[in-house]
Design a protein around this motif. Sequence first.
Motif, PDB file in Angstrom:
ATOM      1  N   ASP A 255    -140.010  57.510 -30.381  1.00  0.00           N
ATOM      2  CA  ASP A 255    -139.381  56.344 -30.987  1.00  0.00           C
ATOM      3  C   ASP A 255    -140.452  55.406 -31.497  1.00  0.00           C
ATOM      4  O   ASP A 255    -141.553  55.329 -30.931  1.00  0.00           O
ATOM      5  CB  ASP A 255    -138.507  55.591 -29.980  1.00  0.00           C
ATOM      6  N   LEU A 256    -140.121  54.679 -32.540  1.00  0.00           N
ATOM      7  CA  LEU A 256    -141.001  53.622 -33.006  1.00  0.00           C
ATOM      8  C   LEU A 256    -141.018  52.500 -31.975  1.00  0.00           C
ATOM      9  O   LEU A 256    -140.061  52.352 -31.192  1.00  0.00           O
ATOM     10  CB  LEU A 256    -140.526  53.100 -34.361  1.00  0.00           C
ATOM     11  N   PRO A 257    -142.082  51.723 -31.919  1.00  0.00           N
ATOM     12  CA  PRO A 257    -142.172  50.642 -30.930  1.00  0.00           C
ATOM     13  C   PRO A 257    -140.939  49.736 -30.940  1.00  0.00           C
ATOM     14  O   PRO A 257    -140.491  49.286 -32.003  1.00  0.00           O
ATOM     15  CB  PRO A 257    -143.421  49.879 -31.373  1.00  0.00           C
ATOM     16  N   GLY A 258    -140.392  49.516 -29.758  1.00  0.00           N
ATOM     17  CA  GLY A 258    -139.238  48.638 -29.607  1.00  0.00           C
ATOM     18  C   GLY A 258    -137.904  49.324 -29.802  1.00  0.00           C
ATOM     19  O   GLY A 258    -136.853  48.753 -29.483  1.00  0.00           O
ATOM     20  N   GLU A 259    -137.909  50.551 -30.311  1.00  0.00           N
ATOM     21  CA  GLU A 259    -136.660  51.266 -30.527  1.00  0.00           C
ATOM     22  C   GLU A 259    -136.343  52.159 -29.330  1.00  0.00           C
ATOM     23  O   GLU A 259    -137.212  52.472 -28.514  1.00  0.00           O
ATOM     24  CB  GLU A 259    -136.735  52.106 -31.814  1.00  0.00           C
ATOM     25  N   ASN A 260    -135.078  52.604 -29.239  1.00  0.00           N
ATOM     26  CA  ASN A 260    -134.682  53.460 -28.123  1.00  0.00           C
ATOM     27  C   ASN A 260    -133.575  54.405 -28.546  1.00  0.00           C
ATOM     28  O   ASN A 260    -132.554  54.537 -27.878  1.00  0.00           O
ATOM     29  CB  ASN A 260    -134.253  52.617 -26.924  1.00  0.00           C
ATOM     30  N   THR A 261    -133.770  55.104 -29.657  1.00  0.00           N
ATOM     31  CA  THR A 261    -132.752  56.031 -30.125  1.00  0.00           C
ATOM     32  C   THR A 261    -132.670  57.278 -29.245  1.00  0.00           C
ATOM     33  O   THR A 261    -131.639  57.941 -29.190  1.00  0.00           O
ATOM     34  CB  THR A 261    -133.043  56.480 -31.570  1.00  0.00           C
ATOM     35  N   MET A 262    -133.770  57.591 -28.527  1.00  0.00           N
ATOM     36  CA  MET A 262    -133.809  58.776 -27.677  1.00  0.00           C
ATOM     37  C   MET A 262    -133.384  58.495 -26.239  1.00  0.00           C
ATOM     38  O   MET A 262    -133.192  59.415 -25.456  1.00  0.00           O
ATOM     39  CB  MET A 262    -135.222  59.378 -27.674  1.00  0.00           C
ATOM     40  N   GLY A 263    -133.289  57.223 -25.882  1.00  0.00           N
ATOM     41  CA  GLY A 263    -132.883  56.862 -24.530  1.00  0.00           C
ATOM     42  C   GLY A 263    -133.997  56.841 -23.506  1.00  0.00           C
ATOM     43  O   GLY A 263    -133.747  56.651 -22.315  1.00  0.00           O
ATOM     44  N   PHE A 264    -135.256  57.019 -23.951  1.00  0.00           N
ATOM     45  CA  PHE A 264    -136.372  57.041 -23.010  1.00  0.00           C
ATOM     46  C   PHE A 264    -136.905  55.648 -22.700  1.00  0.00           C
ATOM     47  O   PHE A 264    -137.248  55.342 -21.558  1.00  0.00           O
ATOM     48  CB  PHE A 264    -137.528  57.886 -23.560  1.00  0.00           C
ATOM     49  N   ASN A 265    -137.038  54.832 -23.723  1.00  0.00           N
ATOM     50  CA  ASN A 265    -137.757  53.567 -23.586  1.00  0.00           C
ATOM     51  C   ASN A 265    -136.845  52.488 -22.999  1.00  0.00           C
ATOM     52  O   ASN A 265    -135.915  52.025 -23.645  1.00  0.00           O
ATOM     53  CB  ASN A 265    -138.307  53.132 -24.943  1.00  0.00           C
ATOM     54  N   GLN A 266    -137.139  52.112 -21.765  1.00  0.00           N
ATOM     55  CA  GLN A 266    -136.295  51.171 -21.037  1.00  0.00           C
ATOM     56  C   GLN A 266    -136.716  49.719 -21.242  1.00  0.00           C
ATOM     57  O   GLN A 266    -136.273  48.837 -20.533  1.00  0.00           O
ATOM     58  CB  GLN A 266    -136.335  51.510 -19.545  1.00  0.00           C
ATOM     59  N   THR A 267    -137.580  49.476 -22.198  1.00  0.00           N
ATOM     60  CA  THR A 267    -137.995  48.118 -22.500  1.00  0.00           C
ATOM     61  C   THR A 267    -138.058  47.932 -24.001  1.00  0.00           C
ATOM     62  O   THR A 267    -138.430  48.856 -24.727  1.00  0.00           O
ATOM     63  CB  THR A 267    -139.375  47.803 -21.890  1.00  0.00           C
ATOM     64  N   GLY A 268    -137.659  46.791 -24.459  1.00  0.00           N
ATOM     65  CA  GLY A 268    -137.785  46.478 -25.874  1.00  0.00           C
ATOM     66  C   GLY A 268    -139.074  45.740 -26.172  1.00  0.00           C
ATOM     67  O   GLY A 268    -139.331  45.350 -27.302  1.00  0.00           O
ATOM     68  N   THR A 269    -139.892  45.563 -25.147  1.00  0.00           N
ATOM     69  CA  THR A 269    -141.121  44.789 -25.288  1.00  0.00           C
ATOM     70  C   THR A 269    -142.163  45.563 -26.087  1.00  0.00           C
ATOM     71  O   THR A 269    -142.425  46.734 -25.824  1.00  0.00           O
ATOM     72  CB  THR A 269    -141.719  44.456 -23.903  1.00  0.00           C
ATOM     73  N   ILE A 270    -142.754  44.890 -27.049  1.00  0.00           N
ATOM     74  CA  ILE A 270    -143.916  45.421 -27.753  1.00  0.00           C
ATOM     75  C   ILE A 270    -145.087  44.531 -27.372  1.00  0.00           C
ATOM     76  O   ILE A 270    -145.142  43.362 -27.751  1.00  0.00           O
ATOM     77  CB  ILE A 270    -143.719  45.426 -29.280  1.00  0.00           C
ATOM     78  N   SER A 271    -146.014  45.073 -26.618  1.00  0.00           N
ATOM     79  CA  SER A 271    -147.107  44.263 -26.079  1.00  0.00           C
ATOM     80  C   SER A 271    -148.178  44.023 -27.131  1.00  0.00           C
ATOM     81  O   SER A 271    -148.133  44.562 -28.241  1.00  0.00           O
ATOM     82  CB  SER A 271    -147.713  44.955 -24.862  1.00  0.00           C
ATOM     83  N   GLU A 272    -149.184  43.239 -26.743  1.00  0.00           N
ATOM     84  CA  GLU A 272    -150.325  42.988 -27.613  1.00  0.00           C
ATOM     85  C   GLU A 272    -151.412  44.041 -27.437  1.00  0.00           C
ATOM     86  O   GLU A 272    -152.456  43.981 -28.089  1.00  0.00           O
ATOM     87  CB  GLU A 272    -150.906  41.587 -27.329  1.00  0.00           C
TER      88      GLU A 272
END
Length: 435
Positions: A255-272
Amino acid sequence: MKNLTSLLLIILLSGSSLFAQSAYQPTAKNIENREWFQDAKFGLFIHWGVYSILGDGEWVMNQQKIPIRQYQKLPAFFNPTEFNPAEWVAMVKKAGMKYITITSKHHDGFAMYDSKVSNYDIMDSTPYKKDVLKMLKEECDKQGVKLFFYYSQLDWHHPDYFPLGRTGQEYTGRPENGNWKSYIDYMNTQLSELLTNYGEVGGIWFDGMWDKKDENWHLDETYSLIHKLQPGTLIGSNHHLDPISGEDFQMFERDLPGENTMGFNQTGTISELPLEMCETMNGSWGFNLQDQKYKSSQKLIQTMVKAAGYGANFLLNTGPMPNGKIQPENIDTLMVMGQWLEKYGETIYGTRKGPIRPQEWGATTVDKDGNVYIHVLEMQDEELLIPSLPGKIKSAVYFDGGEKVQFKKTEDGILLTIPKEKRDKIDTILVLKLS
């Protein structure tokens, strides 16, 4: 009192996986490597192991519920006599990739290098009896490509990986007991081997914490060890959480940063921190004989462009065949991407995220001279409205040919006119110079 304090600390930390490297301050070399990483933008992910023999992906042991006593027969059939590291690295360079991340140990617990703390490795358990990681590292050094090591914290084979997580359950035949701290020590010893026997390592790419998300993974000990052995080595973890202290880059799976189309990324945070997204060429990470759902080179280039629009690297995966060859379909795709980067790479390499967050129409990147690149990937009409930019436009031209782009400032932003005959089917790139 001292013992009581220690006990309270253990109780406090035992219920959390976020036992991070305390008071982490990256070294100057680490900061330098982060900059290099952000400039690199494109790397090759390699999922390779004894699972490739079965041609059903890297999760085959879990998906087919193969017990350890049966799965342990696979190494005897693993003899990749056609593995040619010089060909691999040359292909990577021709594709425009700057680094490789390869699996040193995946979830099945099999080490693809010469581990002194386990016989369950390529040197001791296969007829090949060569350390492919060492061979690859030597070639990477010759050809100027950085090498990162993927390492799975999850292990379906080791008896001390206990209590069991949500994968690799009772079918494995592991005993219903084990010493968790002994497993952590085993893992740290293998990491020490990787960081002391292979020269300078670009980074350690962790995966598997999600298998036991509430476990105490002793990250403080592991991360401190890595940064002590090689202060410049970057640490990233595919735990699908916000970055944890001690980590040097943030990753996003498929997924692109901040996205969750696959269901893996449990955070919408894009860090520095520096960013990276990883993706497959078909639907599998490890070699899958029946997975023919290949993504087009156009789609993959456009995903890379959008990743760059977030300031993120694009780590694109291949699963080599058991004989050591890369699938021809993957090579063909990489060569097309390399040709595109040879022509348009300056709009990707060394850039940072642009002033406009990636949209359905495309993305923006900015180089170190302040040039803004508008990457138009999809456009129905001949006019494109973009938000106002942080500065007055001094000039706007097409990257191809250098002709002027028609534009006008409106109350809603900047209206660009891009005739259909000026469009490129993959990426129409505009170059804007701002005051």
